[in-house]
Design a protein around this motif. Structure first.
Motif, short mmCIF file in Angstrom:
data_model
loop_
_atom_site.label_atom_id
_atom_site.label_comp_id
_atom_site.label_asym_id
_atom_site.label_seq_id
_atom_site.Cartn_x
_atom_site.Cartn_y
_atom_site.Cartn_z
N VAL A 20 80.57 12.19 20.85
CA VAL A 20 79.56 11.55 21.68
C VAL A 20 78.31 12.42 21.67
N LEU A 21 77.18 11.80 21.39
CA LEU A 21 75.90 12.47 21.53
C LEU A 21 75.40 12.15 22.93
N VAL A 22 75.28 13.18 23.74
CA VAL A 22 74.82 13.04 25.11
C VAL A 22 73.33 13.37 25.15
N MET A 23 72.55 12.48 25.73
CA MET A 23 71.11 12.67 25.82
C MET A 23 70.66 12.53 27.27
N THR A 24 69.91 13.50 27.76
CA THR A 24 69.30 13.36 29.07
C THR A 24 67.80 13.17 28.88
N ALA A 25 67.23 12.31 29.72
CA ALA A 25 65.80 12.01 29.65
C ALA A 25 65.22 12.13 31.06
N TYR A 26 64.41 13.15 31.28
CA TYR A 26 63.79 13.38 32.57
C TYR A 26 62.33 12.92 32.56
N ASP A 27 61.87 12.47 33.71
CA ASP A 27 60.51 11.95 33.87
C ASP A 27 60.28 10.71 33.01
N LEU A 28 61.28 9.85 32.99
CA LEU A 28 61.20 8.59 32.27
C LEU A 28 60.42 7.58 33.10
N ARG A 29 59.61 6.79 32.44
CA ARG A 29 58.92 5.68 33.10
C ARG A 29 59.48 4.39 32.51
N ASN A 30 60.26 3.70 33.30
CA ASN A 30 60.87 2.45 32.86
C ASN A 30 60.06 1.29 33.42
N GLY A 31 60.35 0.09 32.97
CA GLY A 31 59.66 -1.09 33.46
C GLY A 31 60.30 -2.34 32.90
N PRO A 32 59.81 -3.50 33.29
CA PRO A 32 60.39 -4.76 32.79
C PRO A 32 60.16 -4.91 31.29
N THR A 33 61.02 -5.69 30.68
CA THR A 33 60.87 -6.01 29.26
C THR A 33 59.44 -6.46 28.96
N ASP A 34 58.86 -5.90 27.89
CA ASP A 34 57.52 -6.31 27.48
C ASP A 34 57.55 -6.66 25.99
N ASP A 35 56.39 -6.97 25.44
CA ASP A 35 56.34 -7.38 24.04
C ASP A 35 56.86 -6.29 23.11
N ARG A 36 56.62 -5.04 23.46
CA ARG A 36 57.07 -3.93 22.63
C ARG A 36 58.60 -3.86 22.59
N SER A 37 59.24 -3.84 23.75
CA SER A 37 60.70 -3.74 23.74
C SER A 37 61.35 -5.03 23.25
N ARG A 38 60.67 -6.15 23.45
CA ARG A 38 61.16 -7.42 22.92
C ARG A 38 61.16 -7.40 21.39
N ALA A 39 60.16 -6.77 20.80
CA ALA A 39 60.10 -6.65 19.34
C ALA A 39 61.22 -5.75 18.82
N TRP A 40 61.57 -4.70 19.57
CA TRP A 40 62.69 -3.84 19.16
C TRP A 40 63.98 -4.64 19.10
N LEU A 41 64.20 -5.47 20.11
CA LEU A 41 65.42 -6.29 20.14
C LEU A 41 65.44 -7.29 18.99
N ALA A 42 64.31 -7.91 18.74
CA ALA A 42 64.24 -8.91 17.67
C ALA A 42 64.51 -8.29 16.31
N GLU A 43 63.96 -7.11 16.07
CA GLU A 43 64.19 -6.42 14.80
C GLU A 43 65.65 -6.04 14.63
N ALA A 44 66.27 -5.55 15.71
CA ALA A 44 67.68 -5.16 15.65
C ALA A 44 68.57 -6.37 15.37
N ALA A 45 68.22 -7.51 15.95
CA ALA A 45 69.04 -8.71 15.78
C ALA A 45 69.05 -9.22 14.35
N GLU A 46 68.08 -8.80 13.55
CA GLU A 46 68.02 -9.22 12.15
C GLU A 46 68.91 -8.38 11.24
N GLN A 47 69.47 -7.29 11.77
CA GLN A 47 70.31 -6.42 10.95
C GLN A 47 71.66 -7.08 10.68
#
Length: 214
Positions: A20-47
């Motif tokens: 298992v690769l364990v990753m910690t991310a501090y000072d993360l700024r999250n937010g609702p799905t936007d066009d950028r993260s939607r594009a990541w999902l769409a690209e992954a779905a084509e694999q």
């Protein structure tokens, strides 16, 4: 926190190839799905679906008595959902990497943990959320000091530690079995770190690989 995370020897006895690769991310700024993260999902779905990697997880589930056609490994369930679900930016990021590499990934709110994350085989009687249900003896679970955070290795995460739009400190668990190489596992971690940095340029990321004997 990173150095305190551990995997029990009983899990390695079940699957010596687990890492298992364990990753910690501090000072993360999250937010609702936007066009950028939607594009990541769409690209992954084509694999194309990487059946051999998913089959390895089905075999691991059978090894501790689970039926993978009933409670599917997370990456198997995710690749069956098209279009991929939109949750929030950070979850979209790790789900896109999960599908791209056929790699189970969990992401959780580090501030909601009590004590370190650890992966072990249930003894029975562990504290667990009602929605998760009670783990069966011998089942592989992630947990902290309060109780179960994810059942059946990576089948279902609990609500207490889930990533939300308010999360600022997160932990990601990238779980590998052969035929995935350790090199690809690390590459997937680097890709996820890049996406998180794109979301939050000030994020501080650290990683550690936990494998048999380490």
């Amino acid at each position: 926190m990173l150095d305190d995370i551990w995997v029990d020897e009983a899990v390695f006895a079940l699957r010596p190839d687990f890492a298992v690769l364990v990753m910690t991310a501090y000072d993360l700024r999250n937010g609702p799905t936007d066009d950028r993260s939607r594009a990541w999902l769409a690209e992954a779905a084509e694999q194309p679906v990487q059946t051999e990697k998913i089959d390895a997880w089905k075999d691991a589930y059978r090894a501790f008595g689970a039926k993978p056609q009933k409670t599917r490994p997370s990456v198997d369930a995710l690749t069956r959902r098209l279009p991929l679900p939109e949750i929030n930016q950070a979850v979209d990021a790790y789900n896109s990497i999960s599908v791209k590499h056929a790699l189970p990934i969990g992401g959780e709110d580090l501030d909601r943990y009590v004590g370190p994350a650890r992966l072990l085989r249930a003894g029975g009687g562990e504290e667990s959320e009602e929605a998760l249900g009670q783990p069966e003896p011998g089942e592989v679970i992630w947990r902290d000091d309060l109780g179960v955070t994810c059942r059946r290795w990576n089948w279902r995460q609990g609500a207490r530690t889930r990533l939300t739009e308010e999360t600022t400190n997160a932990i990601f668990l990238l779980e590998r079995l052969e035929p995935m190489s350790l090199e690809e596992l690390k590459e997937a971690g680097e890709e996820l770190a890049d996406l998180l940095t794109e979301l939050s340029p000030e994020v501080r990321i650290t990683t550690r690989v936990v494998s048999d004997g380490k």
